[in-house]
Design a protein around this motif. Sequence first.
Motif, mmCIF file in Angstrom:
data_model
loop_
_atom_site.group_PDB
_atom_site.id
_atom_site.type_symbol
_atom_site.label_atom_id
_atom_site.label_comp_id
_atom_site.label_asym_id
_atom_site.label_seq_id
_atom_site.Cartn_x
_atom_site.Cartn_y
_atom_site.Cartn_z
ATOM 1 N N ASP A 188 0.806 -1.223 0.000
ATOM 2 C CA ASP A 188 0.000 0.000 0.000
ATOM 3 C C ASP A 188 0.837 1.271 0.000
ATOM 4 O OD1 ASP A 188 -2.228 -1.597 0.087
ATOM 5 O OD2 ASP A 188 -2.512 -1.413 2.249
ATOM 6 N N ARG A 197 -1.468 -0.624 8.703
ATOM 7 C CA ARG A 197 -2.870 -0.208 8.835
ATOM 8 C C ARG A 197 -3.035 0.989 9.757
ATOM 9 N NH1 ARG A 197 -5.311 -5.575 11.136
ATOM 10 N NH2 ARG A 197 -3.425 -5.286 12.409
ATOM 11 N N MET A 234 -1.282 6.817 7.679
ATOM 12 C CA MET A 234 -2.065 7.482 6.641
ATOM 13 C C MET A 234 -1.135 8.375 5.828
ATOM 14 S SD MET A 234 -5.262 8.651 9.105
ATOM 15 C CE MET A 234 -4.243 8.683 10.594
ATOM 16 N N GLU A 239 -9.532 -0.274 11.935
ATOM 17 C CA GLU A 239 -10.887 0.098 11.501
ATOM 18 C C GLU A 239 -11.168 1.570 11.775
ATOM 19 O OE1 GLU A 239 -13.581 -2.565 13.405
ATOM 20 O OE2 GLU A 239 -12.843 -4.343 12.318
ATOM 21 N N GLU A 275 -9.207 3.639 9.234
ATOM 22 C CA GLU A 275 -9.824 3.553 7.907
ATOM 23 C C GLU A 275 -11.058 4.446 7.821
ATOM 24 O OE1 GLU A 275 -11.532 0.218 4.732
ATOM 25 O OE2 GLU A 275 -11.091 -0.355 6.804
ATOM 26 N N SER A 276 -11.882 4.425 8.862
ATOM 27 C CA SER A 276 -13.079 5.259 8.871
ATOM 28 C C SER A 276 -12.709 6.737 8.885
ATOM 29 C CB SER A 276 -13.935 4.918 10.089
ATOM 30 O OG SER A 276 -15.072 5.740 10.158
ATOM 31 N N SER A 298 -9.921 8.076 7.842
ATOM 32 C CA SER A 298 -9.293 8.412 6.555
ATOM 33 C C SER A 298 -10.338 8.702 5.484
ATOM 34 C CB SER A 298 -8.381 7.273 6.092
ATOM 35 O OG SER A 298 -7.307 7.084 6.993
ATOM 36 N N GLN A 299 -11.373 7.898 5.448
ATOM 37 C CA GLN A 299 -12.407 8.081 4.432
ATOM 38 C C GLN A 299 -13.252 9.320 4.696
ATOM 39 O OE1 GLN A 299 -14.654 4.422 4.424
ATOM 40 N NE2 GLN A 299 -13.046 3.250 3.401
#
Length: 331
Positions: A85, A110, A113, A280, A283-284, A286-287
């Motif tokens: 990634d 993970r 960012m 998790e 990820e949330s 980041s979006q």
Amino acid sequence: MQKSSEKMHYVQHEISATDIKMVIAQTNIPILQAGQVLVKVHSFGINRADTLQRQGKYPPPPGESDILGLEMAGHVVETFSNVTDYRIGQQVFGLVAGGGYAEYVAVDVRHIMPIPAQCDCIQAAGIAEVFLTAYQSLFSIGQLKPKHSVLIHAGASGVGLAAIQLAKLAQCTIATTISNQQKAAACLEVGATYCILYPQEDFVESLKSKHFAADIIIDFVGGDYLNRNLKVLSLDGKIIQLAMLNGRFSDPVDIATLLRKRATIQGSTLRNRSDEYKAELIESFSQNCLPKFDSGQLKANIHKTFCVQQINEAHKLLEQNETIGKLICSW
């Protein structure tokens, strides 16, 4: 792959409940494990958890580095073979459970960012811990909805200023408690509706006069604040306890008010959460939030920057409780 004998500088601390004693020392560069990247650290954030760990009051989770530091920003210098990634040289920031006060840190891929285009490493080093804590408190735990009312104690802290910005995005009414006018101005600038100077006025009486009832309360204080929070909580409201600046014990809880308001009191930390939970959450975030640093809707709040040789001065300043936002150290 780097060799296990390669050295790096890091901040070495001596555990003391009274003194601030940190020096620059050398140790081995971490060896990567599956799913990790090696980041050359440019800057790292200073957090109250670091001061507590330095005092021997907040040890790292089992298996984590005993080097201080929960967040950092820099660039990727190595990736484990199963990581695709991120590329070598890419600027990143993120969370670590320890090891941030070092020139290099191995971090779960993970938990990092990409640094937003409009941020540099110093700004990015002040985002992860406070914004993820605020995001977790408001959305993952608090289930914040648009137009809710939110009370944020210690509004000019790093987490406080992050939480104000996130609540503003949800078009919430936001009350904060702060100690002086300078901190009030900072809170108002990022979106607070009301600022209550707690040395001069009782936040319960002040909020009642404004007909303000909080759906979510973020509290770092504890002690007698618990019952006072219950008095201004809305029906089915949530109190999210993040720290205990007034000590580990509260006054006897008013159970009648707790029941009548169907209140939820939730303690929360981030450092000792599982890797999966943090992944998790990141990820949330980041979006939903990371692009807003480029649009200007969110910003890092940096009070002061230091070079790493001034790390003792940085800790001393944080412990004086006069900061507005984050303190950042750079190599």
